[in-house]
Design a protein around this motif. Structure first.
Motif, PDB file in Angstrom:
ATOM      1  N   UNK A 165       0.815  -1.213   0.000  1.00 59.95           N
ATOM      2  CA  UNK A 165       0.000   0.000   0.000  1.00 59.95           C
ATOM      3  C   UNK A 165       0.851   1.267   0.000  1.00 59.95           C
ATOM      4  N   UNK A 166       1.982   1.263   0.680  1.00 58.07           N
ATOM      5  CA  UNK A 166       2.815   2.465   0.701  1.00 58.07           C
ATOM      6  C   UNK A 166       3.301   2.815  -0.702  1.00 58.07           C
ATOM      7  N   UNK A 167       3.710   1.809  -1.464  1.00 60.67           N
ATOM      8  CA  UNK A 167       4.137   2.051  -2.847  1.00 60.67           C
ATOM      9  C   UNK A 167       2.987   2.595  -3.685  1.00 60.67           C
ATOM     10  N   UNK A 168       1.809   2.019  -3.482  1.00 60.68           N
ATOM     11  CA  UNK A 168       0.639   2.477  -4.234  1.00 60.68           C
ATOM     12  C   UNK A 168       0.329   3.938  -3.936  1.00 60.68           C
ATOM     13  N   UNK A 169       0.364   4.298  -2.662  1.00 59.73           N
ATOM     14  CA  UNK A 169       0.078   5.681  -2.277  1.00 59.73           C
ATOM     15  C   UNK A 169       1.085   6.649  -2.889  1.00 59.73           C
ATOM     16  N   UNK A 170       2.324   6.244  -2.923  1.00 56.63           N
ATOM     17  CA  UNK A 170       3.381   7.119  -3.437  1.00 56.63           C
ATOM     18  C   UNK A 170       3.308   7.313  -4.950  1.00 56.63           C
ATOM     19  N   UNK A 171       2.807   6.307  -5.678  1.00 57.21           N
ATOM     20  CA  UNK A 171       2.865   6.337  -7.135  1.00 57.21           C
ATOM     21  C   UNK A 171       1.581   6.813  -7.813  1.00 57.21           C
ATOM     22  N   UNK A 172       0.466   6.805  -7.110  1.00 58.42           N
ATOM     23  CA  UNK A 172      -0.830   7.016  -7.757  1.00 58.42           C
ATOM     24  C   UNK A 172      -1.172   8.487  -7.972  1.00 58.42           C
ATOM     25  N   UNK A 173      -1.683   8.787  -9.163  1.00 57.22           N
ATOM     26  CA  UNK A 173      -2.283  10.096  -9.432  1.00 57.22           C
ATOM     27  C   UNK A 173      -3.732  10.125  -8.939  1.00 57.22           C
ATOM     28  N   UNK A 174      -4.376   8.966  -9.025  1.00 56.79           N
ATOM     29  CA  UNK A 174      -5.761   8.798  -8.572  1.00 56.79           C
ATOM     30  C   UNK A 174      -5.798   7.553  -7.706  1.00 56.79           C
ATOM     31  N   UNK A 175      -6.479   7.633  -6.557  1.00 55.06           N
ATOM     32  CA  UNK A 175      -6.639   6.476  -5.670  1.00 55.06           C
ATOM     33  C   UNK A 175      -8.129   6.230  -5.480  1.00 55.06           C
ATOM     34  N   UNK A 176      -8.562   5.007  -5.715  1.00 57.28           N
ATOM     35  CA  UNK A 176      -9.977   4.660  -5.564  1.00 57.28           C
ATOM     36  C   UNK A 176     -10.107   3.513  -4.570  1.00 57.28           C
TER      37      UNK A 176
ATOM     38  N   UNK B 193      -1.179   8.335   6.046  1.00 55.84           N
ATOM     39  CA  UNK B 193      -1.237   7.804   4.676  1.00 55.84           C
ATOM     40  C   UNK B 193      -1.437   8.923   3.654  1.00 55.84           C
ATOM     41  N   UNK B 194      -2.127   9.992   4.033  1.00 58.82           N
ATOM     42  CA  UNK B 194      -2.273  11.140   3.124  1.00 58.82           C
ATOM     43  C   UNK B 194      -0.905  11.753   2.840  1.00 58.82           C
ATOM     44  N   UNK B 195      -0.061  11.813   3.862  1.00 60.80           N
ATOM     45  CA  UNK B 195       1.281  12.378   3.702  1.00 60.80           C
ATOM     46  C   UNK B 195       2.111  11.583   2.695  1.00 60.80           C
ATOM     47  N   UNK B 196       1.808  10.284   2.566  1.00 57.50           N
ATOM     48  CA  UNK B 196       2.548   9.439   1.637  1.00 57.50           C
ATOM     49  C   UNK B 196       2.090   9.617   0.184  1.00 57.50           C
ATOM     50  N   UNK B 197       0.930  10.231  -0.019  1.00 52.46           N
ATOM     51  CA  UNK B 197       0.383  10.391  -1.366  1.00 52.46           C
ATOM     52  C   UNK B 197       1.075  11.520  -2.117  1.00 52.46           C
ATOM     53  N   UNK B 198       0.940  11.473  -3.449  1.00 49.14           N
ATOM     54  CA  UNK B 198       1.443  12.557  -4.288  1.00 49.14           C
ATOM     55  C   UNK B 198       0.690  13.847  -3.979  1.00 49.14           C
ATOM     56  N   UNK B 199       1.342  14.996  -3.939  1.00 48.02           N
ATOM     57  CA  UNK B 199       0.623  16.261  -3.817  1.00 48.02           C
ATOM     58  C   UNK B 199      -0.342  16.431  -4.995  1.00 48.02           C
ATOM     59  N   UNK B 200      -1.568  16.818  -4.692  1.00 51.24           N
ATOM     60  CA  UNK B 200      -2.562  17.011  -5.735  1.00 51.24           C
ATOM     61  C   UNK B 200      -3.299  15.751  -6.122  1.00 51.24           C
TER      62      UNK B 200
ATOM     63  N   UNK C  89      -7.054  18.574   2.328  1.00 50.98           N
ATOM     64  CA  UNK C  89      -7.634  19.478   1.325  1.00 50.98           C
ATOM     65  C   UNK C  89      -7.184  20.919   1.579  1.00 50.98           C
ATOM     66  N   UNK C  90      -7.195  21.341   2.831  1.00 49.38           N
ATOM     67  CA  UNK C  90      -6.809  22.711   3.167  1.00 49.38           C
ATOM     68  C   UNK C  90      -5.350  22.987   2.805  1.00 49.38           C
ATOM     69  N   UNK C  91      -4.499  21.979   2.967  1.00 47.43           N
ATOM     70  CA  UNK C  91      -3.084  22.139   2.646  1.00 47.43           C
ATOM     71  C   UNK C  91      -2.819  21.990   1.151  1.00 47.43           C
ATOM     72  N   UNK C  92      -3.818  21.518   0.404  1.00 44.04           N
ATOM     73  CA  UNK C  92      -3.642  21.312  -1.025  1.00 44.04           C
ATOM     74  C   UNK C  92      -2.999  19.978  -1.374  1.00 44.04           C
ATOM     75  N   UNK C  93      -2.753  19.149  -0.362  1.00 41.30           N
ATOM     76  CA  UNK C  93      -2.128  17.856  -0.647  1.00 41.30           C
ATOM     77  C   UNK C  93      -3.117  16.944  -1.375  1.00 41.30           C
ATOM     78  N   UNK C  94      -4.373  16.964  -0.932  1.00 42.28           N
ATOM     79  CA  UNK C  94      -5.431  16.288  -1.690  1.00 42.28           C
ATOM     80  C   UNK C  94      -5.965  17.302  -2.685  1.00 42.28           C
ATOM     81  N   UNK C  95      -5.788  17.008  -3.969  1.00 42.96           N
ATOM     82  CA  UNK C  95      -6.210  17.949  -5.006  1.00 42.96           C
ATOM     83  C   UNK C  95      -7.665  17.820  -5.382  1.00 42.96           C
TER      84      UNK C  95
END
Length: 332
Positions: free
Chosen positions: A191-202, A219-226, A247-253
């Motif tokens: 899952x950590x690899x998936x979070x780091x590589x994904x543009x979209x997570x479903x 886990x949000x911190x591990x995701x791509x910005x946006x 969302x407020x930080x812009x990390x979740x686009x």
């Protein structure tokens, strides 16, 4: 056999009456949810038919058992709202609808992605006001993007296939990898690899004690910005307050949800003339990059017919003492 049917909507009555017309099962429809305050309504019934927002905890199950209920028929796939140990203790069988229309939910997840990306909901409202500007409607091509799918059961597998068809690079995480998906090019990873590589997570996994708040601050911190995050599974997979911070930080686009952690009392109800007391959902609704639908991913004609057909068959099998194909029992 009499069944007390809770959380009734007009479409429930329509489809269940149609499927049940050849049966001798008697359905009593109630508008409200099944909870500690409504168990008296189960008197004289041998079973209950419930949905996702009915709460069948140990106290409710004890109460309905004392009133003669022997069957809990879920008209949904998820069963996290039922205390299975309590049901077993009181000799109440629990059945569900394990798969009614994987396509319906998978297609709705795609609809959330496309709407958030291409902002068709905003364009629709603009044009109706004679505003034909394209300002702030920029989207991105889905083709070539990496889509991470958490959970590749029937719905997740269908979603993977849809995204492959759009030319996406699909990666997945599931304890039980699907060989057919692998043959189509889906790559399974931690899952950590998936979070780091994904543009979209479903999200397409069930809600269990292990998966609750799977999406959180860490886990949000591990995701791509946006990153774009989509949830059509269960609301509590996402820790809402952490998603709001993301969302407020812009990390979740982008955030598209058809389920919500505290949806009981909100979803499936017309509250247009009410003051909503839930501050988290009101905050989510204030973001321009958040799209919320009220647990409608399953809501197609085909799915409603299958739900009714399978539920009535589950009840009929119980009535006739046949093996219960869709029975749920506690884990040993």
């Amino acid at each position: 056999m009499k069944i007390a049917f809770f959380n009734t909507k007009s479409y429930d009555k329509e489809y269940f009456k149609n499927v049940n017309k050849e049966s001798d099962i008697e359905l009593t429809f109630f508008d409200g949810t099944l909870n500690c305050e409504t168990t008296e309504l189960t008197k004289g019934h041998q079973g209950v038919c419930v949905f996702v927002n009915d709460k069948l905890d140990a106290d409710v199950i004890k109460s309905i058992a004392e009133k003669g209920v022997k069957l809990i028929a879920l008209r949904c796939a998820g069963f996290n709202n039922v205390n299975l140990e309590a049901a077993q203790k009181h000799n109440i069988k629990v059945v569900r609808v394990p798969a009614y229309s994987p396509s319906a939910v998978a297609e709705h997840a795609l609809a959330l992605i496309l709407t958030l990306n291409r902002k068709t909901h905003k364009a629709y409202n603009r044009v109706r006001e004679s505003n034909f500007s394209l300002e702030r409607l920029t989207g991105f091509n889905l083709k070539g993007k990496t889509v991470g799918v958490i959970g590749t059961g029937k719905i997740g597998a269908e979603f993977c296939t849809n995204m492959i068809g759009l030319g996406c690079n699909v990666i997945a995480q599931d304890p039980y990898p699907n060989d057919d998906l692998k043959s189509k090019g889906v790559k399974y990873m931690e899952i950590q690899q998936l979070l780091e590589q994904s543009d979209i997570i479903s999200l397409h996994c069930p809600l269990t004690p292990e998966s609750k708040h799977l999406i959180n601050k860490a886990t949000i911190k591990q995701m791509k910005p946006g990153v774009m995050l989509i949830n059509t599974s269960r609301g509590a997979l996402i820790k809402t307050k952490d998603a709001i911070k993301g969302l407020k930080k812009g990390h979740i686009g982008y955030l598209g949800i058809d389920v919500y952690e505290q949806e009981e009392g909100l979803f499936f109800n017309d509250l247009s003339e009410n003051i909503i007391q839930d501050e988290d959902i009101m905050r989510l609704m204030s973001f321009p990059n958040v799209l919320i639908t009220s647990h409608q991913a399953f809501f197609t004609r085909e799915a409603l017919e299958q739900i009714a057909t399978t539920t009535v068959q589950n009840i009929q099998d119980f009535k006739e003492g046949k093996p219960l194909e869709n029975e749920i029992v506690p884990k040993p």
